[in-house]
Scaffold this motif. Structure first.
Motif, PDB file in Angstrom:
ATOM      1  N   TYR A 270       0.835  -1.201   0.000  1.00  0.00           N
ATOM      2  CA  TYR A 270       0.000   0.000   0.000  1.00  0.00           C
ATOM      3  C   TYR A 270       0.873   1.256   0.000  1.00  0.00           C
ATOM      4  CZ  TYR A 270      -3.645   3.324   1.342  1.00  0.00           C
ATOM      5  OH  TYR A 270      -4.509   4.392   1.376  1.00  0.00           O
ATOM      6  N   ARG A 271       1.905   1.244   0.817  1.00  0.00           N
ATOM      7  CA  ARG A 271       2.781   2.413   0.891  1.00  0.00           C
ATOM      8  C   ARG A 271       3.545   2.609  -0.416  1.00  0.00           C
ATOM      9  NH1 ARG A 271       7.637   3.139   5.346  1.00  0.00           N
ATOM     10  NH2 ARG A 271       8.447   5.126   4.570  1.00  0.00           N
ATOM     11  N   SER A 272       3.894   1.513  -1.091  1.00  0.00           N
ATOM     12  CA  SER A 272       4.660   1.594  -2.333  1.00  0.00           C
ATOM     13  C   SER A 272       3.799   1.954  -3.528  1.00  0.00           C
ATOM     14  CB  SER A 272       5.358   0.256  -2.611  1.00  0.00           C
ATOM     15  OG  SER A 272       6.261  -0.065  -1.590  1.00  0.00           O
ATOM     16  N   SER A 273       2.594   1.371  -3.605  1.00  0.00           N
ATOM     17  CA  SER A 273       1.825   1.495  -4.843  1.00  0.00           C
ATOM     18  C   SER A 273       0.340   1.696  -4.624  1.00  0.00           C
ATOM     19  CB  SER A 273       2.059   0.249  -5.713  1.00  0.00           C
ATOM     20  OG  SER A 273       1.647   0.469  -7.022  1.00  0.00           O
ATOM     21  N   GLY A 274      -0.068   1.959  -3.389  1.00  0.00           N
ATOM     22  CA  GLY A 274      -1.446   2.358  -3.154  1.00  0.00           C
ATOM     23  C   GLY A 274      -2.449   1.211  -3.156  1.00  0.00           C
ATOM     24  N   LEU A 275      -3.700   1.600  -2.972  1.00  0.00           N
ATOM     25  CA  LEU A 275      -4.788   0.629  -2.928  1.00  0.00           C
ATOM     26  C   LEU A 275      -4.889  -0.174  -4.212  1.00  0.00           C
ATOM     27  CD1 LEU A 275      -7.277  -0.541  -1.458  1.00  0.00           C
ATOM     28  CD2 LEU A 275      -8.620   1.332  -2.470  1.00  0.00           C
ATOM     29  N   VAL A 276      -4.594   0.455  -5.371  1.00  0.00           N
ATOM     30  CA  VAL A 276      -4.740  -0.253  -6.647  1.00  0.00           C
ATOM     31  C   VAL A 276      -3.851  -1.486  -6.705  1.00  0.00           C
ATOM     32  CG1 VAL A 276      -5.534   1.708  -8.013  1.00  0.00           C
ATOM     33  CG2 VAL A 276      -3.074   1.368  -7.666  1.00  0.00           C
ATOM     34  N   ALA A 277      -2.680  -1.424  -6.065  1.00  0.00           N
ATOM     35  CA  ALA A 277      -1.780  -2.579  -6.061  1.00  0.00           C
ATOM     36  C   ALA A 277      -2.407  -3.730  -5.280  1.00  0.00           C
ATOM     37  CB  ALA A 277      -0.426  -2.204  -5.468  1.00  0.00           C
ATOM     38  N   LEU A 278      -2.990  -3.411  -4.124  1.00  0.00           N
ATOM     39  CA  LEU A 278      -3.634  -4.460  -3.335  1.00  0.00           C
ATOM     40  C   LEU A 278      -4.865  -4.999  -4.048  1.00  0.00           C
ATOM     41  CD1 LEU A 278      -3.307  -2.935   0.247  1.00  0.00           C
ATOM     42  CD2 LEU A 278      -2.125  -4.937  -0.655  1.00  0.00           C
ATOM     43  N   GLU A 279      -5.596  -4.120  -4.702  1.00  0.00           N
ATOM     44  CA  GLU A 279      -6.778  -4.568  -5.449  1.00  0.00           C
ATOM     45  C   GLU A 279      -6.352  -5.543  -6.548  1.00  0.00           C
ATOM     46  OE1 GLU A 279      -9.856  -3.971  -4.774  1.00  0.00           O
ATOM     47  OE2 GLU A 279     -10.200  -1.922  -4.079  1.00  0.00           O
TER      48      GLU A 279
ATOM     49  N   GLU B 252      -8.319   3.796   2.808  1.00  0.00           N
ATOM     50  CA  GLU B 252      -8.194   4.715   1.674  1.00  0.00           C
ATOM     51  C   GLU B 252      -9.243   5.820   1.764  1.00  0.00           C
ATOM     52  OE1 GLU B 252      -6.733   5.537  -2.503  1.00  0.00           O
ATOM     53  OE2 GLU B 252      -5.918   4.660  -0.673  1.00  0.00           O
ATOM     54  N   ASP B 253     -10.485   5.450   2.081  1.00  0.00           N
ATOM     55  CA  ASP B 253     -11.551   6.447   2.220  1.00  0.00           C
ATOM     56  C   ASP B 253     -11.227   7.433   3.341  1.00  0.00           C
ATOM     57  OD1 ASP B 253     -13.014   5.333   0.174  1.00  0.00           O
ATOM     58  OD2 ASP B 253     -14.272   4.109   1.494  1.00  0.00           O
ATOM     59  N   GLY B 254     -10.748   6.901   4.458  1.00  0.00           N
ATOM     60  CA  GLY B 254     -10.441   7.776   5.595  1.00  0.00           C
ATOM     61  C   GLY B 254      -9.324   8.755   5.293  1.00  0.00           C
ATOM     62  N   ILE B 255      -8.294   8.285   4.589  1.00  0.00           N
ATOM     63  CA  ILE B 255      -7.174   9.161   4.236  1.00  0.00           C
ATOM     64  C   ILE B 255      -7.625  10.228   3.247  1.00  0.00           C
ATOM     65  CG2 ILE B 255      -4.949   9.235   3.065  1.00  0.00           C
ATOM     66  CD1 ILE B 255      -4.366   6.455   4.246  1.00  0.00           C
TER      67      ILE B 255
ATOM     68  N   ASP C 136      -9.785  12.690   4.946  1.00  0.00           N
ATOM     69  CA  ASP C 136      -9.183  13.249   6.154  1.00  0.00           C
ATOM     70  C   ASP C 136     -10.105  13.030   7.358  1.00  0.00           C
ATOM     71  OD1 ASP C 136      -7.194  14.440   7.603  1.00  0.00           O
ATOM     72  OD2 ASP C 136      -7.914  16.485   7.263  1.00  0.00           O
ATOM     73  N   ASN C 137     -10.611  11.811   7.479  1.00  0.00           N
ATOM     74  CA  ASN C 137     -11.570  11.446   8.524  1.00  0.00           C
ATOM     75  C   ASN C 137     -10.897  10.467   9.484  1.00  0.00           C
ATOM     76  OD1 ASN C 137     -13.695  10.217  10.032  1.00  0.00           O
ATOM     77  ND2 ASN C 137     -15.154  10.823   8.435  1.00  0.00           N
ATOM     78  N   GLU C 138     -10.526  10.953  10.673  1.00  0.00           N
ATOM     79  CA  GLU C 138      -9.798  10.119  11.625  1.00  0.00           C
ATOM     80  C   GLU C 138     -10.632   8.954  12.117  1.00  0.00           C
ATOM     81  OE1 GLU C 138      -7.516  11.754  14.693  1.00  0.00           O
ATOM     82  OE2 GLU C 138      -6.725  13.414  13.520  1.00  0.00           O
ATOM     83  N   ASP C 139     -11.940   9.115  12.226  1.00  0.00           N
ATOM     84  CA  ASP C 139     -12.789   8.020  12.695  1.00  0.00           C
ATOM     85  C   ASP C 139     -12.769   6.862  11.700  1.00  0.00           C
ATOM     86  OD1 ASP C 139     -13.459   9.377  15.001  1.00  0.00           O
ATOM     87  OD2 ASP C 139     -15.288  10.260  14.152  1.00  0.00           O
ATOM     88  N   VAL C 140     -12.788   7.178  10.405  1.00  0.00           N
ATOM     89  CA  VAL C 140     -12.760   6.124   9.389  1.00  0.00           C
ATOM     90  C   VAL C 140     -11.390   5.450   9.373  1.00  0.00           C
ATOM     91  CG1 VAL C 140     -12.992   5.628   6.926  1.00  0.00           C
ATOM     92  CG2 VAL C 140     -14.509   7.298   8.020  1.00  0.00           C
ATOM     93  N   VAL C 141     -10.307   6.226   9.531  1.00  0.00           N
ATOM     94  CA  VAL C 141      -8.970   5.653   9.609  1.00  0.00           C
ATOM     95  C   VAL C 141      -8.870   4.704  10.797  1.00  0.00           C
ATOM     96  CG1 VAL C 141      -6.542   6.179  10.036  1.00  0.00           C
ATOM     97  CG2 VAL C 141      -7.843   7.549   8.389  1.00  0.00           C
ATOM     98  N   ALA C 142      -9.424   5.137  11.951  1.00  0.00           N
ATOM     99  CA  ALA C 142      -9.389   4.304  13.163  1.00  0.00           C
ATOM    100  C   ALA C 142     -10.222   3.036  12.976  1.00  0.00           C
ATOM    101  CB  ALA C 142      -9.892   5.102  14.352  1.00  0.00           C
ATOM    102  N   ALA C 143     -11.324   3.157  12.262  1.00  0.00           N
ATOM    103  CA  ALA C 143     -12.175   1.990  12.027  1.00  0.00           C
ATOM    104  C   ALA C 143     -11.438   0.952  11.180  1.00  0.00           C
ATOM    105  CB  ALA C 143     -13.475   2.412  11.351  1.00  0.00           C
ATOM    106  N   ALA C 144     -10.640   1.409  10.218  1.00  0.00           N
ATOM    107  CA  ALA C 144      -9.856   0.481   9.401  1.00  0.00           C
ATOM    108  C   ALA C 144      -8.814  -0.239  10.246  1.00  0.00           C
ATOM    109  CB  ALA C 144      -9.178   1.230   8.254  1.00  0.00           C
ATOM    110  N   ALA C 145      -8.155   0.502  11.138  1.00  0.00           N
ATOM    111  CA  ALA C 145      -7.172  -0.116  12.036  1.00  0.00           C
ATOM    112  C   ALA C 145      -7.846  -1.140  12.948  1.00  0.00           C
ATOM    113  CB  ALA C 145      -6.465   0.957  12.848  1.00  0.00           C
ATOM    114  N   ARG C 146      -9.067  -0.831  13.388  1.00  0.00           N
ATOM    115  CA  ARG C 146      -9.803  -1.765  14.252  1.00  0.00           C
ATOM    116  C   ARG C 146     -10.103  -3.062  13.504  1.00  0.00           C
ATOM    117  NH1 ARG C 146     -15.165  -3.002  15.248  1.00  0.00           N
ATOM    118  NH2 ARG C 146     -15.581  -3.708  17.387  1.00  0.00           N
TER     119      ARG C 146
END
Length: 897
Positions: free
Chosen positions: A716-725, A747-750, A753-763
Motif C-alpha cells: 500500500y505504501r509503495s503502490s497504493g490501494l490499486v496494487a492491493l486490489e 483509503e476512504d479515511g485518508i 481526512d476522517n480520523e474516525d474512518v482511519v481508526a475503524a480500518a485499524a480496528r
C-alpha cells in the motif's frame, strides 16, 4: 638472467601505484625469451589479473588470452609458460574488480557484456573479459555472440559483422537492431513499428524549341518492386495536380499486402521518420540552342502506403495511434542569374490519429495511405512542400512504481533503505516532491542479484520510451524558439471522485554500457507547474533543456520513464510555436503489480538492507522460526525487526494506525521474552523447556502477524490501494481476501481526512490479527503447562496496557478474564466493548496523534523497559539486545541448559 629481468619488469609494471580506482589497465608487453619457463608478479588485494601471449604468427599485433585468471592477495603469483615459441612476448591485464557475491572468477562478467569471464577467454574467437566491445563497433560482445556476429570483426573483414551490416536483410542495420533490442538475425524482428512503401509521379512539360513544342510526359516509379516505372507521353499541356494523382493511382496501384522485397522499414526524408514530399513548380530556363527563351514546368508527387507491425500486446481489432504532422515549404526563385532557395520554417499542422486494423493471425495491419495534394507555383519559381509524419510516443497502460530497492540507497539519518523512486531522504510521501538529486545508479552490489553491481544504472522497473514526440526526431533548428511541455493534468478521477495521484519522471542514458545519464523533471511534483523542456528540465543543470540547442543529450541516448507515485495520471505533451498550439493527452495507471509473495520478498530484501550494518549483520525476516535454529538472540533480533518496521511505517505516515499499535505491543512482547530468558540463569532442564517453548510460541506468533500484514502495508505504501486490489483480484491470498475491505476503508479515511474512518480500518485489522492470526500462538502457550495453565496465567497477571501509564491493565479491564481467551482479550483491546472505555484502543485514541507519535517514536530497547519485571541492574548486566551484551551472559541455545 633474461628470465629474471622479465620477471622484474612484470613486477614493476604491476605495482599498486599504477592502479586506478575506476579503469581497466593494460601492461606493456614483455619478451620472455626462448629459455624462459616462468613468469611471476606481485599481486595486490582487490585486483584481478589476466595474461595474454603474443600470437607467433602475428607477433605484437594479435594477442591470445591465456587460460589464466588470478585474484590478487598481496602475494607473488607465478605461472609456468611455454617459452620455446619463436616470439615469447606476454602482457598482463588487470582490473580493480573482484567477483561479486555468489560468483567466481570464472562465472562473473566483469565487463557486463553478457558473457562470463571464462567464456570470453575460452571461446573461439576469444573476446576481452574486461572490454564489453572487443572489436569497437558499438555492439557488446554478448549481443554479437548470441546473434551470430563475429565479436572480433568491426566490419572491416566482413561488413555483415559490423554496425552497418544487415545480417538478416530487413533494411535495418545491425547497430539499429542492437540499439532497439531486436534480432539482427531475424528479418521478422525489427525495431520500427511502421513499414512504408512509396510511389512517385514526375511530370515534365517544356516549350524548348529544340524539342517538340508542347512536349510533355509523366513518369511513374514504384519503390517496392525494384524501381519499376511506367512512362506516359502526353504531347499536350501539363495536366493538373489532381489529374496527376489520378494517373499515378491508375498506373501504379498500391499493393494490398505488404511486399516481401523492396520494403523500407523506415522511410527518411531529411532524417524524419515517415517524411513525404510533393511539389508543383515552374522553372525559368536559359535559352536553348536557337536562342529562344523557354520554360520548363515540373510537377512531382510522392505518396506512401504504410503498415504497422503488430505490437506484442495487440490482439485482433483496431489500434489507433497519434502522429504529429509537420510541413515545410521550400521556394526556389529562378532567373538567368541562378536559383535562390528560401526554405520556410517547418510548421506543425496537427496531431492526428491513424487507425490500423489487425486481422487474426497477421503480423502486420491492414494498410493506411498517406496522400498529399499538389500546389502550383508561380511562373519562374519552384515550390516544394514536404510533409513529415512523426510518431507520438505513448506511455504504457500500466507503468510500475519504481519502489523496490535495487539501487541500495540508505537514509543515513534513519538507517532505512530508500525506494529507488525517491533517491534522497526527506521525500514527500504523498507527491514524491523533495528529490534534489535524481539517480539511477546502484550504490552497492545487489545482495542477491549479481547482475546489479555498484555504480551500474538500474532500469529494471522503468519503461523504455518517451512521452510525446521524441526529442531526437527533429533537429535543433525546429525546436529552438518553441515551448514544449509535458505536464500532469490536475484533474479529478471520475471513477473515484478524487484527484488523480500518479506521478512520473524521465531519464536519458547513453555511452558505453549506458554509463551516463540525466534525470529529467518535466513538471514540479508538488505544484505541477510544467518546465519548458526546450530551455530547462534537466535535473541539476539549470538552463539546459531536453529539446533544441541547449540540450547536451546525445542523439543515441535512450529515454526511460519512471513511476514515482501510484495512481491514475493524465499527461499532456504540448508544442507551442507562434500561432501553432498542438497537444497530445493520455490517461494511464502508475501501479506496481505483484503477487503477495513478490511483495514479501521485496520487504524482506529492504529489511536486509536496513540491517546490513547491524552488529549481527543482515537479518532475514522471511525466515519462519519453525524449523530454524532455536537461538535466543537470533529470534529476538528477528522479532525486533518486525516491530522496527511497524515503527518506520507509522512514523512515515501516522494514518497507519495498526502499525503504531503493533509497534507498542512489540515492546511488551520483547520485554516478556527477555524476562522469561532470565529464568535460565538458574538452569534446569524443566526451565529450559518452558522458556524455550514460550520463546518459540512468541517468535512464531510475531512471524505469523508480520507475514500476514506487513507485506500489505509495504504494498500500500509503495503502490497504493490499486496494487492491493490487483493482487487480490489475481492471487487468492487469504489474508488479503479478508482484509481488502479494511484497506478500502483506510483509503476512504485518508482521502476524506476522517480520523474516525482511519481508526475503524485499524480496528478491522486488529480484529483479524487477534481473532484469527494470533489464536494458534495462544493455544501453543496454553499447551506448555496444560494442567494448571501457569504460563497463560502469568501472562494474564502481568499484561499491561501498551499505552502505560495510561489505560487499564488486563486484570482491571476484565477482572475474571483469561488473556489467552479470544473474547476476553478482545474486551480489553476494543474501545467499543462494554465496560472497557479505557482499554488499549480507547487509551490509544485518547492520546491523540501527538501522544501516539511520542510513544511510537521511542526505540524498542528503551520502550521495552516500561514492562520489564526484572530489576534494572540485572538487565544491564546480562543484556537484552545483541548490542547490549556484557557481564553475565544468558545461554543463546534454547535447547541446552
Amino acid at each position: 638472467m633474461k628470465q629474471l629481468i622479465c620477471s622484474m619488469l612484470l613486477c614493476l609494471i604491476a605495482m599498486p601505484a599504477a592502479h586506478s580506482q575506476t579503469e581497466v589497465l593494460t601492461t606493456d608487453f614483455i619478451n620472455l625469451g626462448t629459455q624462459g619457463k616462468f613468469i611471476h608478479w606481485e599481486s595486490e588485494t582487490g585486483y584481478t589479473y589476466f595474461l595474454q601471449s603474443s600470437d607467433p604468427a602475428d607477433p605484437l599485433r594479435h594477442w591470445i588470452w591465456a587460460p589464466i585468471m588470478e585474484q590478487g592477495y598481496g602475494q607473488e603469483i607465478s605461472h609456468e609458460v611455454d617459452g620455446t615459441a619463436s616470439k615469447g612476448f606476454f602482457r598482463l591485464i588487470y582490473t580493480n574488480r573482484t567477483p561479486a557475491d555468489g560468483e567466481t572468477l570464472e562465472s562473473d562478467d566483469y565487463d557486463e557484456d553478457g558473457l562470463s569471464n571464462w567464456t570470453e577467454i575460452s571461446s573461439s574467437p576469444q573476446t576481452s573479459p574486461v572490454d564489453w566491445d572487443t572489436d569497437g563497433d558499438g555492439m557488446d560482445d554478448g549481443f554479437e555472440v548470441v546473434y551470430g556476429l563475429d565479436p572480433t570483426d568491426d566490419g572491416s573483414v566482413n561488413v555483415q559483422n559490423g554496425a552497418l551490416g544487415d545480417l538478416d536483410g530487413d533494411g535495418v542495420t545491425n547497430y539499429d537492431e542492437y540499439e532497439n533490442w531486436t534480432s539482427p538475425a531475424d528479418s521478422g524482428d525489427y525495431p520500427f513499428e511502421l513499414h512504408f512503401i512509396r510511389r512517385q509521379a514526375l511530370q515534365q512539360y517544356t516549350t524548348d524549341p529544340d524539342h517538340n513544342v508542347g512536349s510533355s510526359y509523366i513518369n511513374f516509379v514504384s519503390y517496392w518492386s525494384g524501381g519499376n516505372s511506367h512512362s506516359t507521353n502526353l504531347e499536350t499541356s501539363p495536366i493538373s495536380a489532381p489529374g496527376m494523382a489520378t494517373e499515378l493511382a491508375s498506373n501504379l496501384p498500391f499493393p494490398d499486402a505488404l511486399p516481401t522485397v523492396g520494403v523500407s522499414m523506415v522511410d527518411q526524408t531529411n532524417t524524419v521518420i515517415g517524411g513525404f514530399g510533393l511539389g508543383y513548380y515552374t522553372q525559368y530556363q536559359q535559352p536553348g540552342s536557337n536562342s529562344t527563351t523557354h520554360n520548363l514546368t515540373i510537377a512531382e508527387l510522392s505518396q506512401y502506403r504504410v503498415w504497422m507491425k503488430r505490437p506484442s500486446s495487440q490482439t485482433e481489432g483496431a489500434l489507433t495511434k497519434n502522429y504529429l504532422f509537420i510541413t515545410q515549404q521550400i521556394t526556389n526563385a529562378a532567373s538567368p542569374a541562378g536559383i535562390t532557395t528560401n526554405p520556410d520554417p517547418m510548421e506543425v499542422v496537427k496531431v492526428d490519429p491513424i487507425t490500423f486494423d489487425f486481422a487474426a493471425g497477421q503480423d502486420t495491419s491492414a494498410p493506411a495511405d498517406l496522400l498529399a495534394q499538389c500546389e502550383a507555383g508561380a511562373m519562374g519559381t519552384q515550390v516544394l512542400r514536404q510533409y513529415y509524419l512523426l510518431p507520438v510516443e505513448v506511455a504504457p497502460e500500466v507503468l510500475a512504481v519504481n519502489s523496490d530497492f535495487d539501487e541500495g540507497k540508505i537514509d543515513p539519518a534513519t538507517g532505512y533503505a530508500i525506494p529507488d523512486c525517491d533517491d534522497v531522504p526527506g521525500v514527500d510521501p504523498k507527491t514524491g516532491a523533495g528529490n534534489t538529486l535524481i539517480g539511477l545508479n546502484a550504490v552497492r552490489d545487489h545482495l542477491d542479484n549479481g547482475a546489479i553491481k555498484a555504480h551500474k544504472l538500474t532500469t529494471d522497473d522503468l519503461h523504455r520510451g518517451w512521452f510525446g514526440v521524441n526529442p531526437q526526431q527533429l533537429g535543433d533548428h525546429f525546436w529552438d524558439g518553441t515551448t514544449v511541455t509535458i505536464r500532469k493534468v490536475d484533474q479529478v478521477d471520475l471513477d473515484t471522485g478524487r484527484k488523480e495521484s500518479g506521478q512520473v519522471r524521465f531519464y536519458a542514458k547513453w555511452g558505453n554500457n549506458n554509463a551516463d545519464y540525466y534525470g529529467i523533471v518535466p513538471y514540479n511534483l508538488e505544484t505541477l507547474a510544467p518546465n519548458n523542456l526546450v530551455t530547462s528540465g534537466v535535473n541539476g543543470k539549470p538552463g539546459e533543456g531536453v529539446y533544441g540547442s541547449t540540450s547536451t543529450i546525445p542523439d543515441d541516448a535512450e529515454f526511460w520513464m519512471e513511476g514515482v507515485r501510484p495512481g491514475k495520471i493524465t499527461l499532456e505533451w504540448r508544442l507551442q510555436k507562434g500561432d501553432i498550439d498542438v497537444k497530445h493527452e493520455q490517461t494511464f495507471l502508475v501501479e506496481t503489480r505483484k503477487s503477495s509473495q513478490e511483495w514479501k520478498n521485496d520487504l524482506a530484501y529492504k529489511i536486509r538492507l536496513d540491517t546490513e550494518n547491524d552488529p549481527s549483520g543482515q537479518i532475514d525476516v522471511s525466515v519462519d522460526p519453525r524449523g530454524a535454529p532455536r537461538e535466543y538472540w537470533t529470534r529476538v533480533e528477528r522479532m525486533s525487526e518486525y516491530y522496527d518496521y511497524y515503527q518506520e511505517n507509522y512514523l512515515a505516515d501516522d494514518d497507519f494506525q495498526w502499525c503504531g499499535l503493533a509497534r507498542l505491543a512489540g515492546s511488551q512482547v520483547i520485554s516478556g521474552v527477555s524476562d522469561a530468558r532470565f529464568a535460565t540463569l538458574s538452569p534446569s532442564a524443566h526451565t529450559y523447556r518452558i522458556v524455550g517453548e514460550i520463546i518459540d510460541a512468541m517468535s512464531e506468533g510475531g512471524y505469523d502477524i508480520f507475514n500476514s500484514l506487513a507485506w500489505q502495508h509495504h504494498a500500500y505504501r509503495s503502490s497504493g490501494l490499486v496494487a492491493l486490489e490487483w493482487t487480490n483480484d489475481n492471487y487468492q491470498d487469504q489474508d488479503l481476501v479478508t482484509l481488502i475491505e479494511s484497506w478500502r476503508e483506510l483509503e476512504d479515511g485518508i482521502r476524506e481526512d476522517n480520523e474516525d474512518v482511519v481508526a475503524a480500518a485499524a480496528r478491522r485489522m486488529t480484529i483479524y490479527e487477534q481473532q484469527q492470526i494470533i489464536v494458534p500462538t495462544w493455544n501453543k502457550l496454553r499447551a506448555i503447562t496444560p494442567v494448571n495453565n501457569e504460563v497463560t496465567n502469568t501472562f494474564t497477571i502481568l499484561a499491561e496496557n501498551v499505552m502505560k501509564p495510561d489505560g487499564e491493565r488486563f486484570t482491571v479491564a476484565v477482572p475474571t478474564g483469561d488473556l489467552s481467551d479470544t473474547d476476553d482479550r478482545w474486551k480489553w483491546i476494543d474501545d467499543t466493548a462494554a465496560g472497557t472505555p479505557n482499554g488499549i484502543i480507547g487509551a490509544w485514541k485518547a492520546a491523540g496523534r501527538a501522544g501516539q507519535r511520542a510513544l511510537v517514536s521511542k526505540t524498542l530497547r528503551v520502550d521495552s523497559e516500561r514492562f520489564t519485571q526484572v530489576p534494572a541492574a540485572l538487565r544491564a548486566t546480562a543484556g537484552v539486545f545483541p548490542g547490549g551484551r556484557s557481564g553475565m551472559q544468558v545461554n543463546d541455545d534454547l535447547d541446552t541448559p
